[in-house]
Design an enzyme around this catalytic site. Structure first.
Site, mmCIF file in Angstrom:
data_model
loop_
_atom_site.group_PDB
_atom_site.id
_atom_site.type_symbol
_atom_site.label_atom_id
_atom_site.label_comp_id
_atom_site.label_asym_id
_atom_site.label_seq_id
_atom_site.Cartn_x
_atom_site.Cartn_y
_atom_site.Cartn_z
ATOM 1 N N HIS A 1 0.856 -1.191 0.000
ATOM 2 C CA HIS A 1 0.000 0.000 0.000
ATOM 3 C C HIS A 1 0.884 1.230 0.000
ATOM 4 C CE1 HIS A 1 -3.167 2.825 1.136
ATOM 5 N NE2 HIS A 1 -3.991 1.907 0.691
ATOM 6 N N ASP B 1 -7.998 -5.114 -0.438
ATOM 7 C CA ASP B 1 -8.460 -5.983 -1.526
ATOM 8 C C ASP B 1 -8.091 -7.456 -1.324
ATOM 9 O OD1 ASP B 1 -9.760 -4.075 -3.076
ATOM 10 O OD2 ASP B 1 -7.901 -3.406 -4.017
HETATM 11 C C1 SDX Z 1 -6.399 -0.018 -3.027
HETATM 12 O O1 SDX Z 1 -4.521 4.394 -1.945
HETATM 13 C C2 SDX Z 1 -5.526 3.845 -1.380
HETATM 14 O O2 SDX Z 1 -5.948 4.224 -0.326
HETATM 15 C C3 SDX Z 1 -6.150 2.696 -2.151
HETATM 16 C C4 SDX Z 1 -7.119 1.784 -1.374
HETATM 17 C C5 SDX Z 1 -8.428 2.509 -1.091
HETATM 18 O O3 SDX Z 1 -9.126 2.119 -0.151
HETATM 19 O O4 SDX Z 1 -8.799 3.398 -1.857
HETATM 20 O O5 SDX Z 1 -6.549 1.334 -0.173
HETATM 21 C C6 SDX Z 1 -7.535 0.571 -2.243
HETATM 22 O O6 SDX Z 1 -6.185 0.417 -4.131
HETATM 23 C C7 SDX Z 1 -5.533 -1.085 -2.415
HETATM 24 C C8 SDX Z 1 -4.346 -1.475 -3.280
HETATM 25 C C9 SDX Z 1 -4.740 -2.555 -4.262
HETATM 26 N N1 SDX Z 1 -3.647 -2.902 -5.196
HETATM 27 C C10 SDX Z 1 -2.972 -4.062 -5.135
HETATM 28 O O7 SDX Z 1 -3.184 -4.900 -4.275
HETATM 29 C C11 SDX Z 1 -1.989 -4.268 -6.239
HETATM 30 C C12 SDX Z 1 -0.685 -4.839 -5.704
HETATM 31 N N2 SDX Z 1 -0.028 -3.833 -4.923
HETATM 32 C C13 SDX Z 1 0.914 -3.004 -5.505
HETATM 33 O O8 SDX Z 1 1.180 -3.004 -6.850
HETATM 34 C C14 SDX Z 1 1.418 -1.812 -4.727
HETATM 35 O O9 SDX Z 1 1.725 -2.227 -3.440
HETATM 36 C C15 SDX Z 1 0.487 -0.578 -4.700
HETATM 37 C C16 SDX Z 1 0.037 -0.185 -6.089
HETATM 38 C C17 SDX Z 1 -0.746 -0.835 -3.836
HETATM 39 C C18 SDX Z 1 1.287 0.580 -4.078
HETATM 40 O O10 SDX Z 1 2.291 0.953 -4.962
HETATM 41 P P1 SDX Z 1 3.503 1.938 -4.616
HETATM 42 O O11 SDX Z 1 3.225 2.706 -3.395
HETATM 43 O O12 SDX Z 1 3.814 2.685 -5.855
HETATM 44 O O13 SDX Z 1 4.665 0.940 -4.248
HETATM 45 P P2 SDX Z 1 5.724 0.314 -5.237
HETATM 46 O O14 SDX Z 1 5.024 -0.370 -6.352
HETATM 47 O O15 SDX Z 1 6.709 1.385 -5.614
HETATM 48 O O16 SDX Z 1 6.395 -0.778 -4.326
HETATM 49 C C19 SDX Z 1 7.425 -0.503 -3.354
HETATM 50 C C20 SDX Z 1 8.239 -1.763 -3.184
HETATM 51 C C21 SDX Z 1 8.781 -2.250 -4.497
HETATM 52 O O17 SDX Z 1 9.967 -2.973 -4.212
HETATM 53 P P3 SDX Z 1 11.413 -2.326 -4.488
HETATM 54 O O18 SDX Z 1 11.432 -1.993 -5.969
HETATM 55 O O19 SDX Z 1 11.493 -1.085 -3.632
HETATM 56 O O20 SDX Z 1 12.352 -3.405 -4.104
HETATM 57 O O21 SDX Z 1 7.431 -2.851 -2.687
HETATM 58 C C22 SDX Z 1 7.305 -3.875 -3.682
HETATM 59 C C23 SDX Z 1 7.713 -3.198 -5.001
HETATM 60 O O22 SDX Z 1 8.201 -4.119 -5.908
HETATM 61 N N3 SDX Z 1 5.904 -4.243 -3.760
HETATM 62 C C24 SDX Z 1 5.441 -5.416 -4.140
HETATM 63 C C25 SDX Z 1 4.065 -5.341 -4.038
HETATM 64 N N4 SDX Z 1 3.721 -4.116 -3.611
HETATM 65 C C26 SDX Z 1 4.858 -3.451 -3.449
HETATM 66 N N5 SDX Z 1 6.068 -6.530 -4.537
HETATM 67 C C27 SDX Z 1 5.286 -7.588 -4.851
HETATM 68 N N6 SDX Z 1 3.946 -7.580 -4.770
HETATM 69 C C28 SDX Z 1 3.312 -6.456 -4.365
HETATM 70 N N7 SDX Z 1 1.983 -6.421 -4.289
#
Ligand code: SDX
Length: 383
Positions: A269, A320
Protein backbone atom coordinates in the site's frame (compact mmCIF):
# COMPACT_ATOMS: atom_id res chain seq x y z
CA UNK A 1 9.52 31.42 -7.56
CA UNK A 2 12.01 30.35 -10.24
CA UNK A 3 11.42 33.07 -12.87
CA UNK A 4 12.92 31.12 -15.79
CA UNK A 5 10.53 28.20 -15.23
CA UNK A 6 7.64 30.09 -13.66
CA UNK A 7 7.41 27.36 -10.98
CA UNK A 8 7.82 27.47 -7.21
CA UNK A 9 11.40 26.23 -6.79
CA UNK A 10 10.59 23.89 -3.89
CA UNK A 11 8.12 21.87 -5.95
CA UNK A 12 10.04 21.86 -9.22
CA UNK A 13 10.68 18.14 -8.77
CA UNK A 14 7.87 16.01 -7.37
CA UNK A 15 8.17 12.46 -6.03
CA UNK A 16 7.15 9.65 -8.38
CA UNK A 17 3.44 8.94 -8.10
CA UNK A 18 3.07 12.07 -5.89
CA UNK A 19 4.11 9.93 -2.92
CA UNK A 20 3.75 11.86 0.32
CA UNK A 21 2.40 15.00 -1.42
CA UNK A 22 -0.46 16.66 0.46
CA UNK A 23 -2.85 17.77 -2.29
CA UNK A 24 -6.01 18.79 -0.40
CA UNK A 25 -7.37 19.73 3.00
CA UNK A 26 -10.13 17.36 4.07
CA UNK A 27 -12.13 16.43 7.13
CA UNK A 28 -13.72 13.39 5.49
CA UNK A 29 -11.21 10.76 6.52
CA UNK A 30 -7.61 10.15 7.52
CA UNK A 31 -5.17 7.28 7.21
CA UNK A 32 -2.32 6.89 9.70
CA UNK A 33 -0.15 4.50 7.74
CA UNK A 34 2.41 4.01 10.50
CA UNK A 35 0.02 3.09 13.30
CA UNK A 36 -2.56 1.47 11.00
CA UNK A 37 -5.43 3.76 12.01
CA UNK A 38 -8.28 4.77 9.71
CA UNK A 39 -10.88 7.34 10.71
CA UNK A 40 -13.99 8.72 9.01
CA UNK A 41 -14.83 12.24 10.26
CA UNK A 42 -12.92 11.44 13.47
CA UNK A 43 -14.53 8.06 14.16
CA UNK A 44 -12.35 4.96 14.21
CA UNK A 45 -13.13 2.39 11.52
CA UNK A 46 -13.17 -0.39 14.15
CA UNK A 47 -16.00 1.34 16.07
CA UNK A 48 -17.93 1.85 12.85
CA UNK A 49 -17.43 -1.77 11.73
CA UNK A 50 -18.60 -2.97 15.15
CA UNK A 51 -21.60 -0.70 15.67
CA UNK A 52 -22.55 1.25 12.55
CA UNK A 53 -24.34 0.55 9.28
CA UNK A 54 -23.60 1.67 5.75
CA UNK A 55 -26.44 4.22 5.76
CA UNK A 56 -25.23 5.73 9.03
CA UNK A 57 -21.68 5.89 7.63
CA UNK A 58 -22.96 7.65 4.51
CA UNK A 59 -24.60 10.33 6.69
CA UNK A 60 -21.41 10.65 8.73
CA UNK A 61 -19.25 11.14 5.64
CA UNK A 62 -21.58 13.74 4.09
CA UNK A 63 -22.44 15.71 7.24
CA UNK A 64 -19.40 15.29 9.46
CA UNK A 65 -21.29 13.74 12.39
CA UNK A 66 -23.42 10.72 13.23
CA UNK A 67 -27.14 11.17 12.50
CA UNK A 68 -29.89 11.41 15.06
CA UNK A 69 -32.50 8.68 14.69
CA UNK A 70 -34.92 10.83 12.68
CA UNK A 71 -32.11 12.02 10.41
CA UNK A 72 -31.06 8.45 9.69
CA UNK A 73 -34.68 7.48 8.99
CA UNK A 74 -34.99 10.44 6.61
CA UNK A 75 -31.81 9.43 4.74
CA UNK A 76 -33.10 5.84 4.44
CA UNK A 77 -36.38 7.15 2.99
CA UNK A 78 -34.57 9.44 0.55
CA UNK A 79 -32.29 6.61 -0.60
CA UNK A 80 -35.27 4.30 -1.10
CA UNK A 81 -37.12 7.01 -3.05
CA UNK A 82 -34.06 7.59 -5.30
CA UNK A 83 -33.45 3.99 -6.33
CA UNK A 84 -35.48 3.97 -9.54
CA UNK A 85 -33.33 3.95 -12.68
CA UNK A 86 -34.43 6.01 -15.70
CA UNK A 87 -35.92 3.62 -18.28
CA UNK A 88 -33.52 4.99 -20.90
CA UNK A 89 -30.51 3.99 -18.78
CA UNK A 90 -31.91 0.47 -18.33
CA UNK A 91 -32.44 0.33 -22.10
CA UNK A 92 -28.81 1.35 -22.58
CA UNK A 93 -27.62 -1.35 -20.15
CA UNK A 94 -29.66 -3.92 -22.12
CA UNK A 95 -27.62 -3.05 -25.24
CA UNK A 96 -24.21 -3.37 -23.59
CA UNK A 97 -22.36 -6.46 -24.94
CA UNK A 98 -22.83 -9.43 -22.58
CA UNK A 99 -19.08 -9.95 -22.31
CA UNK A 100 -18.35 -6.32 -21.32
CA UNK A 101 -16.43 -5.77 -18.10
CA UNK A 102 -19.04 -4.75 -15.47
CA UNK A 103 -16.82 -1.83 -14.40
CA UNK A 104 -16.97 -0.50 -17.97
CA UNK A 105 -20.74 -0.99 -18.04
CA UNK A 106 -21.10 0.80 -14.71
CA UNK A 107 -18.92 3.72 -15.85
CA UNK A 108 -20.97 4.12 -19.04
CA UNK A 109 -24.32 3.86 -17.24
CA UNK A 110 -23.35 6.36 -14.51
CA UNK A 111 -22.24 8.82 -17.16
CA UNK A 112 -25.62 8.40 -18.90
CA UNK A 113 -27.57 8.99 -15.65
CA UNK A 114 -26.72 12.70 -16.00
CA UNK A 115 -28.89 12.99 -19.15
CA UNK A 116 -32.00 12.16 -17.15
CA UNK A 117 -31.36 14.32 -14.11
CA UNK A 118 -32.46 17.89 -14.87
CA UNK A 119 -30.58 19.11 -11.79
CA UNK A 120 -27.28 17.41 -12.64
CA UNK A 121 -25.50 20.79 -12.89
CA UNK A 122 -26.80 22.11 -9.59
CA UNK A 123 -23.59 22.32 -7.55
CA UNK A 124 -25.10 24.09 -4.53
CA UNK A 125 -24.74 22.15 -1.25
CA UNK A 126 -28.41 21.20 -1.35
CA UNK A 127 -28.34 20.27 -5.06
CA UNK A 128 -25.10 18.30 -4.76
CA UNK A 129 -26.39 16.42 -1.69
CA UNK A 130 -29.47 15.46 -3.66
CA UNK A 131 -27.29 14.14 -6.53
CA UNK A 132 -25.08 12.29 -4.04
CA UNK A 133 -28.20 10.60 -2.60
CA UNK A 134 -29.39 9.59 -6.07
CA UNK A 135 -25.99 8.24 -7.06
CA UNK A 136 -25.58 6.28 -3.82
CA UNK A 137 -29.03 4.72 -4.20
CA UNK A 138 -28.73 4.07 -7.94
CA UNK A 139 -25.22 2.58 -8.08
CA UNK A 140 -26.24 -0.56 -6.20
CA UNK A 141 -29.35 -0.98 -8.38
CA UNK A 142 -27.23 -0.47 -11.49
CA UNK A 143 -24.62 -3.07 -10.52
CA UNK A 144 -27.30 -5.65 -9.71
CA UNK A 145 -29.15 -4.85 -12.97
CA UNK A 146 -25.95 -5.07 -15.05
CA UNK A 147 -25.35 -8.54 -13.60
CA UNK A 148 -28.93 -9.76 -14.17
CA UNK A 149 -29.14 -8.46 -17.73
CA UNK A 150 -25.82 -9.92 -18.85
CA UNK A 151 -27.06 -13.31 -17.60
CA UNK A 152 -30.21 -12.86 -19.69
CA UNK A 153 -32.38 -12.31 -16.60
CA UNK A 154 -34.67 -9.39 -15.81
CA UNK A 155 -33.56 -6.91 -13.11
CA UNK A 156 -35.18 -7.42 -9.71
CA UNK A 157 -36.99 -4.38 -8.27
CA UNK A 158 -35.45 -3.16 -5.00
CA UNK A 159 -37.58 -3.44 -1.86
CA UNK A 160 -37.82 -0.01 -0.21
CA UNK A 161 -37.95 -1.47 3.30
CA UNK A 162 -34.54 -3.18 3.03
CA UNK A 163 -31.22 -1.53 3.79
CA UNK A 164 -28.81 -1.00 0.91
CA UNK A 165 -26.63 -4.05 1.66
CA UNK A 166 -29.54 -6.49 1.94
CA UNK A 167 -31.26 -4.98 -1.07
CA UNK A 168 -28.16 -5.35 -3.20
CA UNK A 169 -27.79 -9.07 -2.43
CA UNK A 170 -31.53 -9.55 -2.90
CA UNK A 171 -31.54 -7.80 -6.31
CA UNK A 172 -28.49 -9.77 -7.41
CA UNK A 173 -29.93 -13.21 -6.73
CA UNK A 174 -33.67 -12.59 -6.55
CA UNK A 175 -33.72 -14.16 -3.08
CA UNK A 176 -33.19 -12.84 0.43
CA UNK A 177 -29.72 -13.32 1.93
CA UNK A 178 -29.43 -14.67 5.48
CA UNK A 179 -29.30 -12.00 8.17
CA UNK A 180 -25.68 -12.82 8.93
CA UNK A 181 -24.53 -12.63 5.30
CA UNK A 182 -26.38 -9.32 4.90
CA UNK A 183 -24.67 -7.94 8.02
CA UNK A 184 -21.23 -9.08 6.83
CA UNK A 185 -21.88 -7.39 3.50
CA UNK A 186 -23.09 -4.23 5.26
CA UNK A 187 -19.84 -4.06 7.25
CA UNK A 188 -17.85 -4.62 4.03
CA UNK A 189 -19.58 -1.53 2.63
CA UNK A 190 -18.71 0.44 5.79
CA UNK A 191 -15.05 -0.63 5.49
CA UNK A 192 -14.73 0.44 1.83
CA UNK A 193 -16.58 3.76 2.14
CA UNK A 194 -13.68 6.19 2.24
CA UNK A 195 -9.89 6.22 2.19
CA UNK A 196 -8.61 9.79 2.01
CA UNK A 197 -6.95 10.81 -1.27
CA UNK A 198 -6.75 7.40 -2.93
CA UNK A 199 -6.41 7.48 -6.73
CA UNK A 200 -10.14 7.39 -7.56
CA UNK A 201 -11.08 10.00 -4.94
CA UNK A 202 -8.29 12.27 -6.13
CA UNK A 203 -9.62 11.83 -9.69
CA UNK A 204 -13.11 12.80 -8.51
CA UNK A 205 -11.78 15.91 -6.77
CA UNK A 206 -9.74 17.00 -9.79
CA UNK A 207 -12.85 16.75 -12.00
CA UNK A 208 -15.07 18.46 -9.43
CA UNK A 209 -12.40 21.16 -9.07
CA UNK A 210 -13.15 22.37 -12.61
CA UNK A 211 -16.78 22.79 -11.44
CA UNK A 212 -17.86 19.94 -13.69
CA UNK A 213 -20.94 18.05 -12.48
CA UNK A 214 -20.98 15.23 -9.95
CA UNK A 215 -21.91 12.55 -12.51
CA UNK A 216 -18.77 13.35 -14.49
CA UNK A 217 -16.59 13.31 -11.39
CA UNK A 218 -17.98 9.93 -10.34
CA UNK A 219 -17.63 8.54 -13.88
CA UNK A 220 -13.93 9.42 -13.78
CA UNK A 221 -13.56 7.93 -10.32
CA UNK A 222 -15.08 4.63 -11.50
CA UNK A 223 -12.52 4.47 -14.32
CA UNK A 224 -9.69 5.09 -11.86
CA UNK A 225 -10.99 2.46 -9.43
CA UNK A 226 -11.16 -0.21 -12.12
CA UNK A 227 -7.38 -0.58 -12.53
CA UNK A 228 -5.57 -3.59 -11.03
CA UNK A 229 -3.29 -1.38 -8.91
CA UNK A 230 -6.41 0.07 -7.19
CA UNK A 231 -9.89 -1.48 -6.77
CA UNK A 232 -9.37 -4.01 -9.54
CA UNK A 233 -6.99 -5.94 -7.27
CA UNK A 234 -9.84 -7.70 -5.40
CA UNK A 235 -10.90 -9.65 -8.51
CA UNK A 236 -7.29 -10.50 -9.29
CA UNK A 237 -6.72 -11.88 -5.79
CA UNK A 238 -9.56 -14.37 -6.31
CA UNK A 239 -8.18 -15.29 -9.76
CA UNK A 240 -4.85 -15.95 -8.04
CA UNK A 241 -6.52 -18.21 -5.44
CA UNK A 242 -8.30 -20.19 -8.16
CA UNK A 243 -5.01 -20.56 -10.05
CA UNK A 244 -3.16 -21.78 -6.93
CA UNK A 245 -6.01 -24.15 -6.11
CA UNK A 246 -4.75 -25.64 -2.83
CA UNK A 247 -2.75 -24.48 0.23
CA UNK A 248 0.05 -26.98 -0.53
CA UNK A 249 0.75 -25.21 -3.82
CA UNK A 250 0.88 -21.71 -2.31
CA UNK A 251 4.58 -21.58 -1.46
CA UNK A 252 5.84 -22.82 -4.83
CA UNK A 253 3.44 -20.51 -6.69
CA UNK A 254 4.56 -17.49 -4.71
CA UNK A 255 8.26 -18.24 -5.14
CA UNK A 256 7.80 -18.51 -8.92
CA UNK A 257 5.72 -15.32 -9.02
CA UNK A 258 8.26 -13.33 -6.99
CA UNK A 259 11.16 -14.73 -9.03
CA UNK A 260 9.48 -13.44 -12.18
CA UNK A 261 9.01 -10.03 -10.46
CA UNK A 262 5.21 -10.24 -10.47
CA UNK A 263 3.23 -7.87 -8.25
CA UNK A 264 1.21 -10.04 -5.88
CA UNK A 265 -2.32 -8.70 -5.87
CA UNK A 266 -3.74 -7.63 -2.51
CA UNK A 267 -0.34 -6.83 -0.95
CA UNK A 268 1.37 -3.51 -0.32
CA UNK A 269 0.00 0.00 0.00
CA UNK A 270 1.20 3.50 -0.72
CA UNK A 271 0.30 4.73 2.78
CA UNK A 272 0.16 1.73 5.14
CA UNK A 273 3.53 0.52 6.36
CA UNK A 274 1.73 -1.80 8.77
CA UNK A 275 -1.48 -3.82 8.74
CA UNK A 276 -4.43 -2.21 6.96
CA UNK A 277 -7.06 -2.03 9.76
CA UNK A 278 -9.80 -2.94 7.27
CA UNK A 279 -8.11 -6.25 6.49
CA UNK A 280 -8.51 -7.32 10.14
CA UNK A 281 -12.30 -7.40 9.63
CA UNK A 282 -12.18 -8.78 6.12
CA UNK A 283 -9.93 -11.65 7.27
CA UNK A 284 -12.57 -12.58 9.87
CA UNK A 285 -15.30 -12.52 7.24
CA UNK A 286 -13.27 -14.60 4.79
CA UNK A 287 -12.71 -17.20 7.50
CA UNK A 288 -16.32 -17.14 8.69
CA UNK A 289 -17.74 -17.46 5.17
CA UNK A 290 -15.33 -20.35 4.44
CA UNK A 291 -16.43 -22.21 7.57
CA UNK A 292 -20.10 -21.52 6.92
CA UNK A 293 -19.84 -22.85 3.36
CA UNK A 294 -17.53 -25.77 4.26
CA UNK A 295 -14.91 -24.42 1.83
CA UNK A 296 -11.92 -23.26 3.86
CA UNK A 297 -9.18 -23.70 1.26
CA UNK A 298 -9.33 -20.11 -0.04
CA UNK A 299 -8.77 -18.79 3.46
CA UNK A 300 -5.98 -21.33 4.04
CA UNK A 301 -4.20 -20.23 0.85
CA UNK A 302 -4.62 -16.58 1.84
CA UNK A 303 -3.10 -17.21 5.26
CA UNK A 304 -0.20 -19.20 3.79
CA UNK A 305 0.56 -16.43 1.27
CA UNK A 306 0.29 -13.79 3.98
CA UNK A 307 2.94 -15.49 6.13
CA UNK A 308 5.22 -16.02 3.16
CA UNK A 309 4.87 -12.47 1.82
CA UNK A 310 5.70 -11.05 5.22
CA UNK A 311 8.74 -13.32 5.52
CA UNK A 312 10.00 -12.63 1.99
CA UNK A 313 9.00 -8.99 1.35
CA UNK A 314 7.78 -7.57 4.69
CA UNK A 315 4.54 -6.61 2.93
CA UNK A 316 1.07 -6.68 4.51
CA UNK A 317 -2.31 -7.44 2.90
CA UNK A 318 -4.43 -4.44 1.88
CA UNK A 319 -8.23 -3.99 1.73
CA UNK A 320 -8.46 -5.98 -1.53
CA UNK A 321 -6.82 -9.12 -0.14
CA UNK A 322 -9.63 -10.86 1.78
CA UNK A 323 -12.79 -9.21 0.45
CA UNK A 324 -12.99 -11.22 -2.78
CA UNK A 325 -12.96 -14.61 -1.05
CA UNK A 326 -15.86 -13.52 1.19
CA UNK A 327 -17.87 -12.25 -1.81
CA UNK A 328 -17.03 -15.39 -3.79
CA UNK A 329 -18.47 -17.55 -1.02
CA UNK A 330 -21.60 -15.37 -1.08
CA UNK A 331 -21.98 -16.48 -4.71
CA UNK A 332 -20.92 -13.15 -6.24
CA UNK A 333 -19.15 -13.43 -9.64
CA UNK A 334 -15.48 -12.38 -9.68
CA UNK A 335 -15.85 -9.39 -11.96
CA UNK A 336 -18.49 -7.84 -9.69
CA UNK A 337 -16.05 -7.43 -6.78
CA UNK A 338 -14.73 -4.10 -8.05
CA UNK A 339 -18.22 -2.73 -8.88
CA UNK A 340 -19.13 -3.64 -5.27
CA UNK A 341 -16.17 -1.53 -4.12
CA UNK A 342 -17.77 1.33 -6.11
CA UNK A 343 -21.20 0.68 -4.52
CA UNK A 344 -19.56 1.55 -1.21
CA UNK A 345 -16.94 4.11 -2.29
CA UNK A 346 -19.59 6.27 -3.94
CA UNK A 347 -20.19 7.59 -0.41
CA UNK A 348 -16.58 8.71 0.02
CA UNK A 349 -16.30 10.06 -3.52
CA UNK A 350 -19.42 12.17 -3.09
CA UNK A 351 -18.32 13.37 0.38
CA UNK A 352 -15.05 14.59 -1.15
CA UNK A 353 -16.85 16.17 -4.13
CA UNK A 354 -19.18 18.02 -1.71
CA UNK A 355 -16.12 19.24 0.19
CA UNK A 356 -14.43 20.32 -3.04
CA UNK A 357 -17.48 22.28 -4.25
CA UNK A 358 -17.83 23.93 -0.83
CA UNK A 359 -14.33 25.41 -0.94
CA UNK A 360 -13.21 25.11 -4.52
CA UNK A 361 -10.02 26.09 -6.24
CA UNK A 362 -9.06 24.58 -9.60
CA UNK A 363 -6.55 21.73 -9.13
CA UNK A 364 -3.79 22.40 -11.63
CA UNK A 365 -0.28 21.29 -10.66
CA UNK A 366 2.85 21.58 -12.79
CA UNK A 367 4.93 18.94 -14.56
CA UNK A 368 8.68 18.70 -14.50
CA UNK A 369 9.52 19.05 -18.18
CA UNK A 370 12.05 16.44 -19.33
CA UNK A 371 11.83 16.98 -23.10
CA UNK A 372 13.98 18.94 -25.53
CA UNK A 373 13.75 22.70 -26.12
CA UNK A 374 14.40 24.96 -29.14
CA UNK A 375 13.73 22.12 -31.60
CA UNK A 376 13.65 23.59 -35.15
CA UNK A 377 10.53 22.97 -37.22
CA UNK A 378 11.54 20.92 -40.29
CA UNK A 379 9.12 21.01 -43.24
CA UNK A 380 7.50 17.62 -43.86
CA UNK A 381 9.37 16.84 -47.13
CA UNK A 382 12.75 17.52 -45.50
CA UNK A 383 12.38 15.10 -42.52
C1 SDX B 1 -6.40 -0.02 -3.03
O1 SDX B 1 -4.52 4.39 -1.94
C2 SDX B 1 -5.53 3.84 -1.38
O2 SDX B 1 -5.95 4.22 -0.33
C3 SDX B 1 -6.15 2.70 -2.15
C4 SDX B 1 -7.12 1.78 -1.37
C5 SDX B 1 -8.43 2.51 -1.09
O3 SDX B 1 -9.13 2.12 -0.15
O4 SDX B 1 -8.80 3.40 -1.86
O5 SDX B 1 -6.55 1.33 -0.17
C6 SDX B 1 -7.53 0.57 -2.24
O6 SDX B 1 -6.18 0.42 -4.13
C7 SDX B 1 -5.53 -1.08 -2.42
C8 SDX B 1 -4.35 -1.48 -3.28
C9 SDX B 1 -4.74 -2.56 -4.26
N1 SDX B 1 -3.65 -2.90 -5.20
C10 SDX B 1 -2.97 -4.06 -5.13
O7 SDX B 1 -3.18 -4.90 -4.27
C11 SDX B 1 -1.99 -4.27 -6.24
C12 SDX B 1 -0.69 -4.84 -5.70
N2 SDX B 1 -0.03 -3.83 -4.92
C13 SDX B 1 0.91 -3.00 -5.50
O8 SDX B 1 1.18 -3.00 -6.85
C14 SDX B 1 1.42 -1.81 -4.73
O9 SDX B 1 1.73 -2.23 -3.44
C15 SDX B 1 0.49 -0.58 -4.70
C16 SDX B 1 0.04 -0.18 -6.09
C17 SDX B 1 -0.75 -0.83 -3.84
C18 SDX B 1 1.29 0.58 -4.08
O10 SDX B 1 2.29 0.95 -4.96
P1 SDX B 1 3.50 1.94 -4.62
O11 SDX B 1 3.22 2.71 -3.39
O12 SDX B 1 3.81 2.68 -5.85
O13 SDX B 1 4.66 0.94 -4.25
P2 SDX B 1 5.72 0.31 -5.24
O14 SDX B 1 5.02 -0.37 -6.35
O15 SDX B 1 6.71 1.39 -5.61
O16 SDX B 1 6.40 -0.78 -4.33
C19 SDX B 1 7.42 -0.50 -3.35
C20 SDX B 1 8.24 -1.76 -3.18
C21 SDX B 1 8.78 -2.25 -4.50
O17 SDX B 1 9.97 -2.97 -4.21
P3 SDX B 1 11.41 -2.33 -4.49
O18 SDX B 1 11.43 -1.99 -5.97
O19 SDX B 1 11.49 -1.09 -3.63
O20 SDX B 1 12.35 -3.40 -4.10
O21 SDX B 1 7.43 -2.85 -2.69
C22 SDX B 1 7.31 -3.87 -3.68
C23 SDX B 1 7.71 -3.20 -5.00
O22 SDX B 1 8.20 -4.12 -5.91
N3 SDX B 1 5.90 -4.24 -3.76
C24 SDX B 1 5.44 -5.42 -4.14
C25 SDX B 1 4.06 -5.34 -4.04
N4 SDX B 1 3.72 -4.12 -3.61
C26 SDX B 1 4.86 -3.45 -3.45
N5 SDX B 1 6.07 -6.53 -4.54
C27 SDX B 1 5.29 -7.59 -4.85
N6 SDX B 1 3.95 -7.58 -4.77
C28 SDX B 1 3.31 -6.46 -4.36
N7 SDX B 1 1.98 -6.42 -4.29
Amino acid sequence: MDKAENKPAATAKSPAGLEGVVAAESSVGDVDGIRGVLIYQGLNIHDLAEHSTFEETVFLLWHGRLPKREELDALRRELAASQGLPEEVLALVRRIPRDAEPMDSLRTAVSALAFYDPRSRDLSREGALRTATRLTAQLSVLVASIERLRKGEEPVEPKPELNLATNFLYMLKGEMPSERVARIFDVCLVLHADHELNASTFTARVIAGTLAGMYGAVTGAIAALSGPLHGGANTNVMKMLLEIGSPERAEEWLRDALASKKKIMGFGHRVYKTEDPRSVWLRRFSKEMGEARGETRWFEILERLRELMFREKKLYPNVDYYSGSAYYLMGVPLDLFTPIFAVSRISGWTAHILEQYANNRLIRPRAEYTGARDVPYVPIDER
